[in-house]
Design a protein around this motif. Structure first.
Motif, mmCIF file in Angstrom:
data_model
loop_
_atom_site.group_PDB
_atom_site.id
_atom_site.type_symbol
_atom_site.label_atom_id
_atom_site.label_comp_id
_atom_site.label_asym_id
_atom_site.label_seq_id
_atom_site.Cartn_x
_atom_site.Cartn_y
_atom_site.Cartn_z
ATOM 1 N N LEU A 33 4.248 1.747 0.770
ATOM 2 C CA LEU A 33 4.387 0.493 1.686
ATOM 3 C C LEU A 33 5.403 0.844 2.509
ATOM 4 C CD1 LEU A 33 3.319 -2.039 -0.830
ATOM 5 C CD2 LEU A 33 1.773 -1.032 0.760
ATOM 6 N N THR A 34 5.406 0.326 3.616
ATOM 7 C CA THR A 34 6.197 0.416 4.763
ATOM 8 C C THR A 34 6.572 -1.023 5.367
ATOM 9 O OG1 THR A 34 6.237 2.908 5.227
ATOM 10 C CG2 THR A 34 7.323 1.612 6.947
ATOM 11 N N GLY A 35 7.887 -1.469 5.142
ATOM 12 C CA GLY A 35 8.126 -2.892 5.803
ATOM 13 C C GLY A 35 9.063 -2.411 7.092
ATOM 14 N N ASP A 63 9.200 -8.266 5.207
ATOM 15 C CA ASP A 63 7.883 -7.678 5.400
ATOM 16 C C ASP A 63 7.327 -6.804 4.396
ATOM 17 O OD1 ASP A 63 5.669 -6.815 6.976
ATOM 18 O OD2 ASP A 63 6.833 -5.082 7.573
ATOM 19 N N LEU A 64 8.123 -6.064 3.780
ATOM 20 C CA LEU A 64 7.806 -5.280 2.442
ATOM 21 C C LEU A 64 7.552 -6.204 1.373
ATOM 22 C CD1 LEU A 64 7.176 -2.376 1.345
ATOM 23 C CD2 LEU A 64 9.584 -2.472 0.626
ATOM 24 N N GLY A 66 6.321 -9.274 1.528
ATOM 25 C CA GLY A 66 5.042 -9.822 1.963
ATOM 26 C C GLY A 66 3.693 -8.892 1.755
ATOM 27 N N GLN A 67 3.936 -7.730 2.148
ATOM 28 C CA GLN A 67 2.908 -6.993 1.781
ATOM 29 C C GLN A 67 2.639 -6.580 0.255
ATOM 30 O OE1 GLN A 67 3.075 -3.097 3.984
ATOM 31 N NE2 GLN A 67 4.680 -3.947 5.251
ATOM 32 N N LYS A 70 0.487 -9.603 -0.950
ATOM 33 C CA LYS A 70 -0.988 -9.530 -0.477
ATOM 34 C C LYS A 70 -1.532 -8.614 -1.359
ATOM 35 C CE LYS A 70 -0.102 -11.083 4.286
ATOM 36 N NZ LYS A 70 -0.006 -10.829 5.608
ATOM 37 N N LEU A 71 -0.985 -7.520 -1.674
ATOM 38 C CA LEU A 71 -1.634 -6.416 -2.364
ATOM 39 C C LEU A 71 -1.818 -6.997 -3.646
ATOM 40 C CD1 LEU A 71 -2.264 -3.537 -2.600
ATOM 41 C CD2 LEU A 71 -0.011 -2.937 -3.179
#
Length: 99
Positions: A33-35, A63-64, A66-67, A70-71
């Motif tokens: 994953l990339t933030g 940002d990371l 948050g991802q 969500k995942l």
């Protein structure tokens, strides 16, 4: 039994023309994953590069994070563990829905 897992994060900062950009890359071993984050120095403020680094890096990690949430929510729903109609609302930022 205890388990320890290590997920390396690589944080890359670049600065150009008063704008600092950050990229936080997380490798879980099964996915990457990339933030992204950005900070811009106000022309009226003194140029202190470390402040831009801190802001951009913090925003990229936010940002990371948050991802990842969500995942995890999608994975929970995929195994039937999420309550019906459950949707996690952001703890920050703007939304177009009423909570």
């Amino acid at each position: 039994m205890a388990k320890t897992t290590e997920w390396p994060v690589r944080l890359v900062l670049t600065e150009e023309d008063g704008t600092t950009r950050a990229r936080a890359e997380l490798d879980t071993g099964t996915r990457t994953l990339t933030g992204h984050g950005r900070a811009r120095c106000n022309p009226a403020d003194p140029d202190v590069p470390v402040i831009g680094d801190e802001l951009a890096a913090g925003r990229a990690m936010k940002d990371l994070a948050g991802q990842l949430i969500k995942l995890a929510d999608r994975d929970l729903a995929g195994v039937g563990a999420a309550p019906p109609g459950h949707e996690r609302h952001a703890l920050y930022g703007w939304t177009d829905e009423l909570a």
